[in-house]
Structures are given as C-alpha cells and as structure tokens.
Design an enzyme around this catalytic site. Sequence first.
Site, short mmCIF file in Angstrom:
data_model
loop_
_atom_site.label_atom_id
_atom_site.label_comp_id
_atom_site.label_asym_id
_atom_site.label_seq_id
_atom_site.Cartn_x
_atom_site.Cartn_y
_atom_site.Cartn_z
N ARG A 44 7.59 -46.62 38.03
CA ARG A 44 6.54 -47.63 38.21
C ARG A 44 6.79 -48.52 39.42
O ARG A 44 5.86 -49.09 39.99
CB ARG A 44 6.35 -48.43 36.92
CG ARG A 44 5.66 -47.58 35.87
CD ARG A 44 5.83 -48.18 34.52
NE ARG A 44 7.20 -48.08 34.09
CZ ARG A 44 7.60 -47.90 32.85
NH1 ARG A 44 6.73 -47.84 31.90
NH2 ARG A 44 8.87 -47.81 32.55
N GLU A 57 20.93 -48.39 26.84
CA GLU A 57 21.26 -48.89 25.51
C GLU A 57 22.11 -47.84 24.75
O GLU A 57 23.10 -48.17 24.13
CB GLU A 57 19.97 -49.19 24.75
CG GLU A 57 20.21 -50.14 23.60
CD GLU A 57 18.90 -50.55 22.94
OE1 GLU A 57 17.83 -50.31 23.54
OE2 GLU A 57 18.98 -51.09 21.83
P1 AMP Z 1 16.79 -52.78 32.23
O1 AMP Z 1 17.67 -51.86 33.03
O2 AMP Z 1 17.32 -53.03 30.84
O3 AMP Z 1 16.50 -54.08 32.97
O4 AMP Z 1 15.41 -52.03 32.00
C1 AMP Z 1 14.47 -51.99 33.02
C2 AMP Z 1 13.86 -50.61 33.18
O5 AMP Z 1 13.50 -50.05 31.93
C3 AMP Z 1 12.59 -50.71 33.99
O6 AMP Z 1 12.51 -49.57 34.85
C4 AMP Z 1 11.48 -50.72 32.96
O7 AMP Z 1 10.36 -50.01 33.40
C5 AMP Z 1 12.10 -50.08 31.71
N1 AMP Z 1 11.89 -50.90 30.50
C6 AMP Z 1 12.85 -51.55 29.78
N2 AMP Z 1 12.35 -52.18 28.72
C7 AMP Z 1 11.01 -51.95 28.74
C8 AMP Z 1 9.90 -52.37 27.91
N3 AMP Z 1 10.06 -53.15 26.84
N4 AMP Z 1 8.65 -51.96 28.26
C9 AMP Z 1 8.47 -51.18 29.36
N5 AMP Z 1 9.45 -50.75 30.16
C10 AMP Z 1 10.72 -51.13 29.88
#
Ligand code: AMP
Length: 181
Positions: free
Chosen positions: A64, A101
């Site tokens: 995205r 995770e």
């Molecule tokens: P993080 O690495 O934990 O900051 O997760 C960010 C990445 O995971 C981004 O590329 C987001 O598009 C995706 N992502 C994580 N959580 C969500 C969520 N609740 N809804 C949509 N996309 C998410």
Amino acid sequence: MEHSLRAQLEKAIRAIPNYPKEGIIFRDITTLLGDASAFRRSVDELVHPYSGSSIDFVAGIEARGFILGGAMAHQLSCGFVPIRKKGKLPYDSISIEYDLEYGKDELEIHKDAIKPGSRVLLVDDLIATGGTAEASILLLRELEADIIGSCFVIDLPELGGRKKIREMGVAVRTLVEFDGH
Ligand code: AMP
C-alpha cells in the site's frame, strides 16, 4: 482543515474486525483510495511539509506504500523507490529480516536504488508496532540515505511504532489515529 480531514479519513477508512485473524481490526484503505477527495487530500497532506524542500526519492513499502508513494513522488517531482517483500526485486538487492507478531519476514531494496546522501521520504499506509518501518529505515541507512522523515496515513498509537521510529531519529507524520490493534 486538519480536523475535517481527520473526520473525513475516519469515515473513508473501513474497519474489518477479526481480519486477518481474531482480535485484529484491519484498517482497509481501499475505501479511501476509491474516494477521490479523501485520496487526493491524504496525498496533499502527506507531502505538504516537504513541498518547499528538495526530496530526491519517496521510498514506499510494499504494497500500500506503493500507491501512496507513487502519488507523492509525482507531487514532489522526485523519484520513487520500492521496498519489497523478499524475492520480488529483479536486480542485486540488500535485505533485512524483521520480526512479525508470529515469525519473521524480509524486506529488500535494490542496492543501487539511491546514491549516498540522497534525501529520502519513507511512506506506508499504517504504522502499528513500527517493525516494518524500522526495517525499512535500516535498509535505507545501509545505502547511506539521508532520511528526511516518515509518513503514514494511519497511526495505531497503542502499539508504539511512532515512538520507536522517533527514537531512531526519524520524524513521523500521520493523518489519523485509531484505538486498539
Ligand atoms: P508494523 O510493522 O507492526 O508497524 O505493521 C505495519 C505494517 O503492517 C503496514 O505495512 C500495515 O499495512 C500492516 N498492518 C499492521 N496492522 C494493520 C492493521 N490493523 N490494519 C491494516 N494493516 C495493518
């Protein structure tokens, strides 16, 4: 103005409970992208602080971040560099493993995508734990990019990503916040 954009984005982003798994609220930006006004205003607002400064590249995180980043690069008259999931880039790349995770994933960038000292803006749709952005910053730093800032449409502040990226010395800009995961 700022407030009304936030209200518009709260409406334009669709929340899908328990996707892709139980307990997660997926923030679906396809509804934002399909809304001409919300899409345009989001991109305008993301580039706004940088429109006077010279940016060499917008680096977008798959997938995205490509949609937002392409529009931002057009607006800033700069190049676009993709940061991709493992195995997708056709030329010599550098890669970094990062924690999800459950388990691990890998991000890659072409080794010649940017010259040392280039001024780079990082973009993705959402920051949660900040792990994806952190890995991307480490890749860009390996190429000696000068990271001017990072921006995201959505912040999930409870997950601490913004703080993590700030502590790496990179400014974070987001347009709307949602509670929870
Ligand atoms: P993080 O690495 O934990 O900051 O997760 C960010 C990445 O995971 C981004 O590329 C987001 O598009 C995706 N992502 C994580 N959580 C969500 C969520 N609740 N809804 C949509 N996309 C998410």
